[in-house]
Enzyme design. Structure first.
Site, short mmCIF file in Angstrom:
data_model
loop_
_atom_site.label_atom_id
_atom_site.label_comp_id
_atom_site.label_asym_id
_atom_site.label_seq_id
_atom_site.Cartn_x
_atom_site.Cartn_y
_atom_site.Cartn_z
N GLY A 1 1.00 -1.10 0.25
CA GLY A 1 -0.13 -0.14 -0.01
C GLY A 1 0.83 0.82 -0.34
O GLY A 1 1.99 1.32 -0.34
N ASN A 2 0.49 2.81 1.01
CA ASN A 2 0.78 3.74 0.62
C ASN A 2 0.14 4.57 1.28
O ASN A 2 -0.67 4.10 2.25
CB ASN A 2 0.73 4.25 -1.54
CG ASN A 2 -0.43 4.44 -2.06
OD1 ASN A 2 -1.10 5.86 -0.94
ND2 ASN A 2 -0.80 3.87 -2.64
N ARG A 3 0.74 5.63 2.03
CA ARG A 3 0.57 6.56 2.63
C ARG A 3 -0.64 7.50 2.30
O ARG A 3 -0.86 8.18 3.25
CB ARG A 3 1.52 7.39 3.35
CG ARG A 3 2.64 6.57 4.20
CD ARG A 3 3.50 7.94 4.73
NE ARG A 3 3.20 8.23 5.42
CZ ARG A 3 4.48 9.58 5.47
NH1 ARG A 3 6.15 10.11 4.83
NH2 ARG A 3 4.08 10.56 6.45
N SER A 4 -1.07 7.66 1.57
CA SER A 4 -2.00 8.62 0.79
C SER A 4 -3.43 8.07 1.69
O SER A 4 -4.05 7.41 1.96
CB SER A 4 -2.66 7.96 -0.73
OG SER A 4 -3.60 9.11 -0.89
N ALA B 1 -3.59 7.73 -5.22
CA ALA B 1 -2.46 7.37 -5.54
C ALA B 1 -2.30 5.66 -5.82
O ALA B 1 -3.05 4.49 -5.10
CB ALA B 1 -1.62 6.82 -3.56
#
Ligand code: CTP
Length: 250
Positions: free
Chosen positions: A51-54, A121
């Site tokens: 995943g990512n931090r968005s 993102a």
């Protein structure tokens, strides 16, 4: 007596004041808009993902602002932080998890849209295989594990390829850079590669650009000119982006 209008605004006949959003100029009325937001999650196994931090806040602010200004908005939302989608009155919200799901949902939403905004993102890679059973350490020889990754579809590039006459496509780019000049240079290169009409560029880092109510962006037009700079709340940035969209649509 209140009748539901576009963007969740009401035309009230009695004395109660309308929500403040309804006092805004309805300068996006008549436009159909598709916005993506949040961060995709690519499953590794039933308990893990890439995943990512968005947080989804900027995309949500864009959707909210567009609806408040009279547009009919579809918001395609990947993972968002708790509470981010709370004020979704009047928006059509489609929830997705992975890049592939977001690709399908945005292709559908873009079909009838006048403006498409890719604020999500999106993972560039996903695990080549998703295991139905939890991956276990004791199944691996040695101290490390290699995860095979394959590229996901570039959703924005696909939307640009499928662009209809009169459709405006806006991309985002969050970049780690050493200077404002480098931010502009990276943004210009990305815009040329993606072929969008506008690219909203911002600098990010370990302590910059995430988990914040504020943002600071530069908006580039095809060709690379800076057409807007905005900083402040994500809502203020969203309104500046819509002003730039209106200007580019003429
Ligand atoms: N994007 C997309 N599909 C992807 C990756 C990105 O649609 N698989 C979109 C994002 O929503 C954003 C824009 O492309 O609007 C730029 O995203 P970014 O991750 O900065 O670009 P990449 O093409 O992935 O380039 P980089 O190598 O810098 O990560």
């Amino acid at each position: 007596m209140a009748t539901q209008g576009r963007g969740g605004c009401s035309s009230r006949r009695r004395s109660s004041p309308p929500p403040s959003r309804c006092l805004r100029p309805q300068d996006l009325a008549g436009l159909r808009i598709a916005v993506s937001t949040g961060g995709t999650r690519e499953p590794i196994d039933p308990v893990r993902f890439l995943g990512n931090r968005s947080s989804g806040r900027q995309g949500m602010a864009l959707a909210r602002a567009a609806a408040d200004r009279g547009a009919a908005v579809t918001l395609v939302a990947a993972h968002t932080d708790d509470g981010v989608l709370a004020d979704a009155a009047g928006l059509t919200v489609v929830r997705v998890a992975t890049a592939a799901e977001l690709d399908d949902a945005m292709a559908d939403a873009a079909e009838g849209a006048d403006v498409v905004v890719m604020a999500a993102a999106v993972a560039d890679y996903r695990p080549a295989e998703t295991s139905d059973a939890k991956l276990r350490k004791d199944a691996v020889d040695g101290p490390g594990r290699v995860l095979d990754l394959v590229e996901t579809a570039d959703v924005l590039a696909g939307l640009v390829r499928a662009r209809r006459d009169g459709q405006t496509i806006v991309g985002f780019a969050a970049e780690t850079v050493g200077s404002h000049e480098e931010l502009l240079e990276r943004g210009r290169r990305k815009l040329a590669r993606k072929g969008a009409d506008l690219l909203v560029v911002n600098a990010v880092g370990w302590t910059q650009g995430f988990e914040s109510a504020d943002n600071e962006v530069v908006v580039l037009a095809a060709g690379g000119d800076v057409v807007a700079e905005a900083s402040g709340t994500k809502r203020a940035v969203a309104d500046a982006v819509w002003d730039a969209v209106r200007a580019v649509r003429g």
